[in-house]
Design a protein around this motif. Sequence first.
Motif, PDB file in Angstrom:
ATOM      1  N   GLY A   1       0.834  -1.193   0.000  1.00  0.00           N
ATOM      2  CA  GLY A   1       0.000   0.000   0.000  1.00  0.00           C
ATOM      3  C   GLY A   1       0.865   1.236   0.000  1.00  0.00           C
ATOM      4  O   GLY A   1       2.086   1.159   0.139  1.00  0.00           O
TER       5      GLY A   1
ATOM      6  N   TYR B   1      -4.018   3.874  -0.081  1.00  0.00           N
ATOM      7  CA  TYR B   1      -4.556   2.668  -0.701  1.00  0.00           C
ATOM      8  C   TYR B   1      -3.740   1.467  -0.252  1.00  0.00           C
ATOM      9  O   TYR B   1      -2.506   1.523  -0.217  1.00  0.00           O
ATOM     10  N   VAL B   2      -4.449   0.398   0.050  1.00  0.00           N
ATOM     11  CA  VAL B   2      -3.839  -0.885   0.410  1.00  0.00           C
ATOM     12  C   VAL B   2      -4.453  -1.944  -0.492  1.00  0.00           C
ATOM     13  O   VAL B   2      -5.684  -1.966  -0.693  1.00  0.00           O
TER      14      VAL B   2
ATOM     15  N   ARG C   1      -5.499  -6.007   3.073  1.00  0.00           N
ATOM     16  CA  ARG C   1      -6.315  -5.233   4.025  1.00  0.00           C
ATOM     17  C   ARG C   1      -6.560  -6.041   5.289  1.00  0.00           C
ATOM     18  O   ARG C   1      -6.658  -7.262   5.259  1.00  0.00           O
TER      19      ARG C   1
ATOM     20  N   GLY D   1      -2.816   0.169   6.392  1.00  0.00           N
ATOM     21  CA  GLY D   1      -3.410   1.507   6.351  1.00  0.00           C
ATOM     22  C   GLY D   1      -3.221   2.247   7.664  1.00  0.00           C
ATOM     23  O   GLY D   1      -2.881   3.435   7.686  1.00  0.00           O
TER      24      GLY D   1
ATOM     25  N   SER E   1     -14.072   2.657   4.424  1.00  0.00           N
ATOM     26  CA  SER E   1     -13.014   3.613   4.736  1.00  0.00           C
ATOM     27  C   SER E   1     -13.454   4.594   5.810  1.00  0.00           C
ATOM     28  O   SER E   1     -12.677   4.925   6.711  1.00  0.00           O
TER      29      SER E   1
END
Length: 157
Positions: free
Chosen positions: A62, A85-86, A91, A96, A126
């Motif tokens: 990321g 962004y990952v 994730r 992040g 998010s």
Amino acid sequence: MTIREARPADVPVILQLIHDLALYEREPDAVKNTVESLEDALFGDRPTIFAHVAETGGRVQGFALWFLNYSTWEGVNGIYLEDLYVRPEARGAGHGKALLGHLARIAAERGYARVEWSVLDWNEPSIRFYEQLGARPQSGWSTFRLTGSALAEAAAL
């Protein structure tokens, strides 16, 4: 996991992740950026942006791309996070959170007033992630943008 400053060799993967982000944000054809343009903005004679990457096992998972803004009221700089962004498969592993934590440390160490960013209204995952970190939406503010013909017309004023 390692968080580090981006290097010139990271530019192609960062650009690919920018394309992946555009796809996620439902704008797959919107990216006009190139490796050369991104490399110049990050590492040219007059860099205008900064980037950090989250890396695991030698693979960039990321990135956070940011630039300085300035608070006229506070009288100090801040960080504006343009993109975080990952990769989907990475994730939930803390990339992040680590990237945002790193930017927060930069801001704190340098005496900056804030770290801020925008998020699409529909991007609930998010939004929840940011709120869990203690970030809060700014009420009473709307984002405006001049682009295309409106930008050209304003430039002619």
